[in-house]
Design a protein around this motif. Structure first.
Motif, mmCIF file in Angstrom:
data_model
loop_
_atom_site.group_PDB
_atom_site.id
_atom_site.type_symbol
_atom_site.label_atom_id
_atom_site.label_comp_id
_atom_site.label_asym_id
_atom_site.label_seq_id
_atom_site.Cartn_x
_atom_site.Cartn_y
_atom_site.Cartn_z
ATOM 1 N N ASN A 362 0.816 -1.228 0.000
ATOM 2 C CA ASN A 362 0.000 0.000 0.000
ATOM 3 C C ASN A 362 0.847 1.274 0.000
ATOM 4 N N GLU A 363 2.172 1.136 -0.153
ATOM 5 C CA GLU A 363 3.114 2.268 -0.241
ATOM 6 C C GLU A 363 3.108 3.137 1.013
ATOM 7 N N GLN A 364 2.799 2.552 2.156
ATOM 8 C CA GLN A 364 2.843 3.251 3.437
ATOM 9 C C GLN A 364 3.937 2.624 4.298
ATOM 10 N N SER A 365 4.850 3.440 4.807
ATOM 11 C CA SER A 365 5.953 2.940 5.619
ATOM 12 C C SER A 365 5.443 2.280 6.896
ATOM 13 N N VAL A 366 5.884 1.059 7.156
ATOM 14 C CA VAL A 366 5.474 0.355 8.371
ATOM 15 C C VAL A 366 6.112 0.990 9.600
ATOM 16 N N TYR A 367 7.379 1.376 9.508
ATOM 17 C CA TYR A 367 8.056 1.987 10.661
ATOM 18 C C TYR A 367 7.395 3.303 11.054
ATOM 19 N N THR A 368 7.100 4.140 10.070
ATOM 20 C CA THR A 368 6.444 5.418 10.361
ATOM 21 C C THR A 368 5.069 5.186 10.966
ATOM 22 N N GLY A 464 19.439 2.446 6.690
ATOM 23 C CA GLY A 464 19.872 2.897 5.369
ATOM 24 C C GLY A 464 19.267 2.087 4.235
ATOM 25 N N LEU A 465 19.042 0.814 4.468
ATOM 26 C CA LEU A 465 18.485 -0.061 3.432
ATOM 27 C C LEU A 465 16.975 -0.250 3.578
ATOM 28 N N GLU A 466 16.377 0.482 4.515
ATOM 29 C CA GLU A 466 14.929 0.435 4.731
ATOM 30 C C GLU A 466 14.434 -0.992 5.010
ATOM 31 N N ARG A 467 15.164 -1.689 5.885
ATOM 32 C CA ARG A 467 14.754 -3.016 6.332
ATOM 33 C C ARG A 467 14.401 -2.934 7.811
ATOM 34 N N GLN A 468 13.099 -2.935 8.097
ATOM 35 C CA GLN A 468 12.633 -2.794 9.474
ATOM 36 C C GLN A 468 12.063 -4.117 10.005
ATOM 37 N N PHE A 469 11.838 -4.140 11.336
ATOM 38 C CA PHE A 469 11.437 -5.389 11.993
ATOM 39 C C PHE A 469 12.307 -6.515 11.430
ATOM 40 N N PHE A 470 13.613 -6.301 11.532
ATOM 41 C CA PHE A 470 14.595 -7.080 10.775
ATOM 42 C C PHE A 470 15.322 -8.047 11.709
ATOM 43 N N ILE A 471 15.276 -9.333 11.362
ATOM 44 C CA ILE A 471 16.048 -10.354 12.077
ATOM 45 C C ILE A 471 16.951 -11.004 11.042
ATOM 46 N N ASN A 472 18.250 -10.705 11.109
ATOM 47 C CA ASN A 472 19.184 -11.131 10.067
ATOM 48 C C ASN A 472 20.403 -11.800 10.690
ATOM 49 N N VAL A 486 11.851 -9.961 7.810
ATOM 50 C CA VAL A 486 12.092 -8.558 7.486
ATOM 51 C C VAL A 486 10.844 -7.921 6.881
ATOM 52 N N VAL A 487 10.680 -6.627 7.140
ATOM 53 C CA VAL A 487 9.725 -5.788 6.420
ATOM 54 C C VAL A 487 10.559 -4.862 5.544
ATOM 55 N N SER A 488 10.476 -5.067 4.243
ATOM 56 C CA SER A 488 11.311 -4.322 3.310
ATOM 57 C C SER A 488 10.553 -3.113 2.767
ATOM 58 N N GLY A 489 11.244 -1.953 2.738
ATOM 59 C CA GLY A 489 10.635 -0.714 2.292
ATOM 60 C C GLY A 489 10.817 -0.454 0.808
ATOM 61 N N VAL A 501 5.344 -3.789 -4.961
ATOM 62 C CA VAL A 501 5.197 -2.492 -4.288
ATOM 63 C C VAL A 501 5.391 -2.683 -2.790
ATOM 64 N N TYR A 502 6.138 -1.736 -2.169
ATOM 65 C CA TYR A 502 6.420 -1.836 -0.737
ATOM 66 C C TYR A 502 5.156 -1.477 0.079
ATOM 67 N N PRO A 503 5.106 -1.863 1.347
ATOM 68 C CA PRO A 503 6.061 -2.714 2.054
ATOM 69 C C PRO A 503 5.911 -4.177 1.661
ATOM 70 N N VAL A 504 7.037 -4.899 1.738
ATOM 71 C CA VAL A 504 7.051 -6.321 1.424
ATOM 72 C C VAL A 504 7.442 -7.073 2.696
ATOM 73 N N PHE A 505 6.657 -8.099 3.058
ATOM 74 C CA PHE A 505 6.914 -8.885 4.270
ATOM 75 C C PHE A 505 7.532 -10.214 3.861
ATOM 76 N N LEU A 506 8.761 -10.466 4.327
ATOM 77 C CA LEU A 506 9.515 -11.637 3.894
ATOM 78 C C LEU A 506 9.973 -12.467 5.090
ATOM 79 N N TYR A 507 10.039 -13.774 4.891
ATOM 80 C CA TYR A 507 10.632 -14.684 5.876
ATOM 81 C C TYR A 507 11.292 -15.826 5.126
#
Length: 522
Positions: A362-368, A464-472, A486-489, A501-507
């Motif tokens: 939906n093009e809305q930042s999850v972190y914001t 910097g890479l817009e990767r939030q809720f990130f476990i890497n 990860v939640v990718s922006g 289209v962001y946000p993308v939720f990946l595992y």
């Protein structure tokens, strides 16, 4: 879809990520003891057993264990007097009440249709917003009364935001109408109202013909000798004592010697709130667990077994066998079972409260959205997921330290099915630092633990890479990147995160290498 709950959820329209909170069972006060134990005083082996006795006694709100004497006191009051006493603990129940109905005096709206029909009311938001009083507020959970495991029901009247009357009812094995009955009464602010009190009315329907609802009455006379405790009066108002203004009128008597409506009736209260809380365990008889992944130990009773599970963050189900006295503790909330006589399986009922729902694409930042209420739509209970253009957020997130959060659950959902989940300990955390490796309790990733090697484990993630809720786990020039969640922006530098289209939720799904390039799923 991404879902956060309190416990805490985040949801999305394709894949969802959820975080859920649940709340502490007891506040513990050290080196204090209760001045009395109005329910019972008994000898037990530990503070855990004492707290368990209080947990499973409907009447109990606080307990006290003295290490030296081994005495356990159980008390009905949640604010009982205490005194200094070394090596003694007072444990005060934290009861998580969910408001289901708020009614306003004098708005001209009848109570009974509002209680029984959702369309007669506005939906009840969480947290409460009582700025608009023209319509009563109702939670649709009421229409699922038998499904939500109602344990207790609390009725309160307020005047100028101060509670003036309260009643507590047993809600187990009841429906939306019959819980309000004399036989279900547990306690109240009326010191002369009990299950053995003489009454001619005690029910929600009350006396329908003269519009007296939620009516608890002792006897009729000729208006001047009518006696009772509690009533919500409609517009009929046949007697002078109920003619107190525009309906509905919330009335109660103050004098416990006569309870005369004509001489002892208080001025009308201005608001009524009815709340529920939910039971701790569902009990399955004559079954036993096939395993106990946490522990198997010998205990004296099913109560002690359930208590151990209650206070173990990892435990979701327990099993007690009467013959062997064995207690099994299991992480799963839907464990495998087999038939076994004289055995109980007790499955925790964990009451997760959604606090955040995020939608992919939906093009809305999850972190914001997570950090700013104005970036989201308000999250309503029950969830309404029909509009996905903005993420949903519960303002409770901004009161994190006030709501006594015990756990947080994060889930990713795809087509309304959970595909990944993580549970965190949230005690003594804030709304940012709960998402840390040291707080991890359990997850669907069988190789993710508090000792796993990680280079990022954080809500803010790799900014910097817009990767939030990130476990890497590691970076390796995109092709060798490895991690879990990860939640990718919008930026999407690597090929593995370019999934629309962001946000993308990946595992990642592969427990052997967790390579983002070869093992990711959305």
């Amino acid at each position: 879809m991404l879902l956060f709950c309190c416990e805490f959820y985040i949801l999305t329209n394709l894949v969802s990520f959820s975080v859920a909170l649940n709340q502490i069972n007891f506040h513990v006060v050290n080196n204090k003891r209760l001045l009395s134990g109005s329910i019972a005083t008994t000898s037990v082996r530990s503070a855990l057993v004492c707290a368990a006795l209080c947990t499973f006694d409907q009447r109990c709100c606080s307990s006290n264990y003295e290490e030296g004497s081994k005495l356990c006191r159980l008390e009905t009051s949640c604010s009982q007097g205490m005194e200094q006493f070394q090596n003694s603990q007072v444990m005060i129940k934290v009861v998580n009440w969910i408001p289901v109905f708020v009614a306003f005096g004098g708005n001209g709206r009848p109570i009974y249709p509002a209680w029984t029909i959702q369309t007669e009311c506005n939906d009840l938001p969480t947290p409460l917003d009582i700025s608009v009083t023209t319509r009563h507020l109702r939670n649709p959970l009421m229409d699922r009364w038998s499904d939500v495991g109602v344990k207790k029901v609390k009725v309160q009247l307020f005047t100028n935001d101060v509670p003036v009357v309260w009643m507590l009812f047993n809600g187990e094995n009841t429906n939306v109408m019959n819980w309000f009955s004399k036989e279900n009464l547990l306690n109240s602010s009326f010191n002369d109202l009990t299950t053995s009190s003489t009454t001619n009315f005690f029910g929600i329907e009350g006396e329908r013909d003269i519009q007296r609802r939620f009516f608890i009455n002792r006897n009729y006379g000729d208006c001047s000798t009518d006696r009772g405790w509690f009533v919500i009066q409609g517009e009929f108002q046949a007697c002078p004592w109920e003619q107190k203004g525009v309906s509905p009128v919330f009335l109660y008597t103050k004098n416990d010697l006569s309870r005369n409506w004509y001489t002892d009736c208080a001025e009308p209260a201005d608001r009524m709130i009815i709340s529920i809380n939910q039971r701790n365990f569902n009990v399955v008889t004559d079954k036993r667990l096939l395993s106990g992944s946490i522990a198997t130990t010998s205990v004296r009773s099913a109560l002690a077994c359930a208590a151990i599970c209650t206070f173990d963050q990892r435990c979701c189900s327990s099993n007690y066998e009467e013959g062997s006295k064995l207690c099994r503790l299991e992480t799963s909330c839907s464990p495998a079972m087999e038939q076994f006589n004289n055995s109980l399986v007790m499955i925790k009922v964990v009451n997760w409260l959604p606090v955040f729902v995020a939608y992919s694409g939906n093009e809305q930042s999850v972190y914001t959205a997570w950090t700013n209420q104005e970036e989201c739509d308000d999250l309503l209970i029950p969830l309404d997921l029909s509009v996905t253009t903005k993420h949903l957020r519960n303002p409770l997130i901004d009161r994190w330290s006030d709501v006594i959060i015990r756990k947080v659950k994060v889930e990713l959902l795809k087509n309304n099915t959970a595909v990944a989940w993580i549970i965190f300990n949230a005690e003594n955390t804030n709304n940012m630092n709960w998402f840390r490796k040291e707080n991890l309790l359990n997850s669907s990733f069988d190789d993710l633990t508090t000792s796993s090697s990680t280079n990022v484990f954080d809500i803010r993630g790799d900014w910097g890479l817009e990767r939030q809720f990130f476990i890497n786990r590691n970076y390796g020039f995109c092709a060798s990147d490895g991690g879990w969640f990860v939640v990718s922006g919008k930026r999407q530098d690597c090929a593995w995160e370019k999934k629309g289209v962001y946000p993308v939720f990946l595992y990642t799904k592969n427990g052997f290498n967790r390579n983002w390039h070869t093992g990711k799923f959305i």
